[in-house]
Design a protein around this motif. Structure first.
Motif, PDB file in Angstrom:
ATOM      1  N   GLN A  18     -13.895   5.713   6.083  1.00 25.52           N
ATOM      2  CA  GLN A  18     -13.988   6.851   5.165  1.00 25.52           C
ATOM      3  C   GLN A  18     -14.561   8.075   5.864  1.00 25.52           C
ATOM      4  O   GLN A  18     -14.092   9.197   5.670  1.00 25.52           O
ATOM      5  CB  GLN A  18     -14.836   6.459   3.955  1.00 25.52           C
ATOM      6  CG  GLN A  18     -14.175   5.426   3.056  1.00 25.52           C
ATOM      7  CD  GLN A  18     -15.147   4.785   2.071  1.00 25.52           C
ATOM      8  OE1 GLN A  18     -16.362   4.885   2.215  1.00 25.52           O
ATOM      9  NE2 GLN A  18     -14.614   4.108   1.071  1.00 25.52           N
ATOM     10  N   SER A  19     -15.569   7.852   6.701  1.00 25.83           N
ATOM     11  CA  SER A  19     -16.187   8.959   7.434  1.00 25.83           C
ATOM     12  C   SER A  19     -15.210   9.572   8.425  1.00 25.83           C
ATOM     13  O   SER A  19     -15.131  10.800   8.562  1.00 25.83           O
ATOM     14  CB  SER A  19     -17.441   8.472   8.166  1.00 25.83           C
ATOM     15  OG  SER A  19     -18.003   9.504   8.947  1.00 25.83           O
TER      16      SER A  19
ATOM     17  N   HIS B   8       0.800  -1.225   0.000  1.00 25.87           N
ATOM     18  CA  HIS B   8       0.000   0.000   0.000  1.00 25.87           C
ATOM     19  C   HIS B   8       0.836   1.281   0.000  1.00 25.87           C
ATOM     20  O   HIS B   8       0.290   2.370   0.201  1.00 25.87           O
ATOM     21  CB  HIS B   8      -0.960  -0.006   1.191  1.00 25.87           C
ATOM     22  CG  HIS B   8      -1.960  -1.121   1.117  1.00 25.87           C
ATOM     23  ND1 HIS B   8      -2.967  -1.161   0.170  1.00 25.87           N
ATOM     24  CD2 HIS B   8      -2.084  -2.261   1.852  1.00 25.87           C
ATOM     25  CE1 HIS B   8      -3.678  -2.269   0.337  1.00 25.87           C
ATOM     26  NE2 HIS B   8      -3.162  -2.947   1.347  1.00 25.87           N
ATOM     27  N   GLY B   9       2.138   1.147  -0.224  1.00 29.45           N
ATOM     28  CA  GLY B   9       2.980   2.333  -0.300  1.00 29.45           C
ATOM     29  C   GLY B   9       3.061   3.101   0.999  1.00 29.45           C
ATOM     30  O   GLY B   9       3.208   4.324   0.992  1.00 29.45           O
TER      31      GLY B   9
ATOM     32  N   THR C 226      -1.493   8.627   1.936  1.00 26.34           N
ATOM     33  CA  THR C 226      -0.291   7.833   2.139  1.00 26.34           C
ATOM     34  C   THR C 226      -0.146   7.623   3.638  1.00 26.34           C
ATOM     35  O   THR C 226      -0.103   8.593   4.401  1.00 26.34           O
ATOM     36  CB  THR C 226       0.959   8.562   1.605  1.00 26.34           C
ATOM     37  OG1 THR C 226       0.840   8.730   0.192  1.00 26.34           O
ATOM     38  CG2 THR C 226       2.226   7.772   1.915  1.00 26.34           C
ATOM     39  N   SER C 227      -0.098   6.377   4.064  1.00 24.39           N
ATOM     40  CA  SER C 227       0.025   6.086   5.492  1.00 24.39           C
ATOM     41  C   SER C 227       1.484   6.207   5.921  1.00 24.39           C
ATOM     42  O   SER C 227       2.380   5.716   5.240  1.00 24.39           O
ATOM     43  CB  SER C 227      -0.496   4.679   5.799  1.00 24.39           C
ATOM     44  OG  SER C 227      -1.894   4.611   5.568  1.00 24.39           O
TER      45      SER C 227
ATOM     46  N   LEU D 239      -5.366   0.013   5.418  1.00 27.15           N
ATOM     47  CA  LEU D 239      -4.459   0.713   4.505  1.00 27.15           C
ATOM     48  C   LEU D 239      -5.044   0.798   3.099  1.00 27.15           C
ATOM     49  O   LEU D 239      -4.817   1.793   2.382  1.00 27.15           O
ATOM     50  CB  LEU D 239      -3.095   0.024   4.478  1.00 27.15           C
ATOM     51  CG  LEU D 239      -2.300   0.030   5.791  1.00 27.15           C
ATOM     52  CD1 LEU D 239      -0.854  -0.407   5.526  1.00 27.15           C
ATOM     53  CD2 LEU D 239      -2.324   1.387   6.469  1.00 27.15           C
ATOM     54  N   ASP D 240      -5.797  -0.216   2.707  1.00 23.88           N
ATOM     55  CA  ASP D 240      -6.418  -0.205   1.383  1.00 23.88           C
ATOM     56  C   ASP D 240      -7.478   0.892   1.284  1.00 23.88           C
ATOM     57  O   ASP D 240      -7.481   1.691   0.340  1.00 23.88           O
ATOM     58  CB  ASP D 240      -7.056  -1.574   1.112  1.00 23.88           C
ATOM     59  CG  ASP D 240      -7.697  -1.647  -0.267  1.00 23.88           C
ATOM     60  OD1 ASP D 240      -7.108  -1.122  -1.230  1.00 23.88           O
ATOM     61  OD2 ASP D 240      -8.798  -2.224  -0.382  1.00 23.88           O
ATOM     62  N   ILE D 241      -8.365   0.967   2.263  1.00 18.19           N
ATOM     63  CA  ILE D 241      -9.416   1.989   2.256  1.00 18.19           C
ATOM     64  C   ILE D 241      -8.800   3.384   2.339  1.00 18.19           C
ATOM     65  O   ILE D 241      -9.230   4.314   1.656  1.00 18.19           O
ATOM     66  CB  ILE D 241     -10.399   1.770   3.421  1.00 18.19           C
ATOM     67  CG1 ILE D 241     -11.111   0.414   3.281  1.00 18.19           C
ATOM     68  CG2 ILE D 241     -11.418   2.899   3.487  1.00 18.19           C
ATOM     69  CD1 ILE D 241     -11.894   0.245   1.997  1.00 18.19           C
ATOM     70  N   SER D 242      -7.783   3.530   3.181  1.00 19.33           N
ATOM     71  CA  SER D 242      -7.121   4.827   3.337  1.00 19.33           C
ATOM     72  C   SER D 242      -6.468   5.265   2.034  1.00 19.33           C
ATOM     73  O   SER D 242      -6.541   6.437   1.647  1.00 19.33           O
ATOM     74  CB  SER D 242      -6.064   4.744   4.444  1.00 19.33           C
ATOM     75  OG  SER D 242      -6.640   4.358   5.665  1.00 19.33           O
ATOM     76  N   ARG D 243      -5.852   4.326   1.365  1.00 18.67           N
ATOM     77  CA  ARG D 243      -5.186   4.674   0.101  1.00 18.67           C
ATOM     78  C   ARG D 243      -6.214   5.059  -0.964  1.00 18.67           C
ATOM     79  O   ARG D 243      -5.998   5.990  -1.744  1.00 18.67           O
ATOM     80  CB  ARG D 243      -4.338   3.502  -0.380  1.00 18.67           C
ATOM     81  CG  ARG D 243      -3.341   3.886  -1.466  1.00 18.67           C
ATOM     82  CD  ARG D 243      -2.432   2.745  -1.823  1.00 18.67           C
ATOM     83  NE  ARG D 243      -1.296   3.222  -2.609  1.00 18.67           N
ATOM     84  CZ  ARG D 243      -0.394   2.436  -3.157  1.00 18.67           C
ATOM     85  NH1 ARG D 243      -0.481   1.127  -2.997  1.00 18.67           N
ATOM     86  NH2 ARG D 243       0.598   2.928  -3.857  1.00 18.67           N
ATOM     87  N   GLN D 244      -7.332   4.335  -0.980  1.00 23.91           N
ATOM     88  CA  GLN D 244      -8.394   4.680  -1.927  1.00 23.91           C
ATOM     89  C   GLN D 244      -8.930   6.080  -1.664  1.00 23.91           C
ATOM     90  O   GLN D 244      -9.396   6.757  -2.587  1.00 23.91           O
ATOM     91  CB  GLN D 244      -9.534   3.665  -1.825  1.00 23.91           C
ATOM     92  CG  GLN D 244      -9.212   2.287  -2.392  1.00 23.91           C
ATOM     93  CD  GLN D 244     -10.402   1.352  -2.300  1.00 23.91           C
ATOM     94  OE1 GLN D 244     -11.530   1.736  -2.611  1.00 23.91           O
ATOM     95  NE2 GLN D 244     -10.164   0.119  -1.875  1.00 23.91           N
TER      96      GLN D 244
END
Length: 270
Positions: A148-149, A63-64, A191-192, A182-187
């Motif tokens: 997301q919220s 996820h970078g 960048t985490s 990490l996937d939802i955050s990246r979408q």
């Protein structure tokens, strides 16, 4: 007799089937994926910290996400977690301004609502303001929509204070994460960013003095360090100027998170 034996066998078979069904049905259908609490092998004498034994290296890579910068360069990335204000952020900002050092501040919804003036000052003085979630939850225990919220509420609350800066860096609350988070955050465009240098500095009733903070940071210093400090710590505020001066005397320069290359390949994970 035969009839009784058949009945007994039948009851055993039915019982086994029912037990099997029960064993299947008690397993949570939507069980949360395995959660990790970020940790690392600390630097000693300038060595490079490692997450190889923690079991999540591949997830960071996928996820970078960053925990360390370029370990071939004597660069440091100073970051602060700002869950709430304890009276020391002004001092920290004063030192950063005096020393001309960029930093990143990861803020919660509470912080943005209660201390908009400080968030605005961070931005105006060239620092990065990152997302630390709205309510500081364990994001591995909430749904994608809730994640997301959490992120969007902070972004919207901070937007009037951000000028031209876009909120694009995230630090998961308490360092708890998994592939899903990490996937939802990246979408969502983030960048985490984790860390490769930290110490137990967040207990406000267990501060040990500026010298202690200085020693805890300096003994972990290493090339590419992403430094995590908590702004609630009086020790950190008191020691920060000396830490900056000593690191520079060792040949280190302080860089912004924006100087990290946006790449799928993270130096610290190679």
């Amino acid at each position: 007799m035969k009839q009784r034996l058949k009945l007994a066998i039948g009851l055993v078979v039915v019982g086994a089937i029912l037990l099997g069904i029960a064993a299947v049905t008690v397993k949570p259908v939507n069980a949360a994926p395995h959660a990790f609490h970020f940790g690392f092998k600390r630097s000693v004498d300038g060595s490079i910290p490692s997450v190889k034994e923690e079991g999540f290296e591949h997830i960071l890579q996928k996820h970078g996400a960053w925990y360390v910068g370029d370990t071939d360069k004597k660069e440091l990335f100073l970051t602060f977690d700002n869950g709430y204000e304890n009276g020391y952020t002004i001092k920290i900002l004063d030192v950063l301004k005096e020393k001309q050092v960029p930093a990143a501040f990861f803020v919660t919804g509470h912080y943005v609502k209660q201390h908009a003036d400080l968030v605005k000052r961070m931005v105006e003085e060239g620092h990065i303001v990152g997302n630390h979630s709205w309510t500081h939850p364990d994001m591995t225990q909430i749904s994608a929509a809730q994640i997301q919220s959490e992120l969007e509420q902070v972004k919207q609350q901070a937007a009037p204070l951000m000028g031209q800066q876009q909120m694009k860096y995230l630090r998961p609350p308490r360092g708890i994460f998994n592939d899903h988070v990490l996937d939802i955050s990246r979408q969502a465009g983030y960048t985490s960013v984790f860390w490769s240098l930290a110490y137990k500095d967040w207990e406000v009733n267990a501060q040990k003095g500026a010298r202690y903070a200085y020693e805890q940071v300096m003994k972990q210093l290493h090339p590419g360090a992403i430094m995590l400090l908590h702004s609630v710590s009086s020790d950190n505020a008191a020691a920060l100027g000396d830490i900056i001066d000593a690191a520079r005397n060792q040949g280190y320069t302080f860089k912004s998170l924006d100087d990290l290359p946006l790449s799928e390949t993270i130096p610290g994970l190679n």
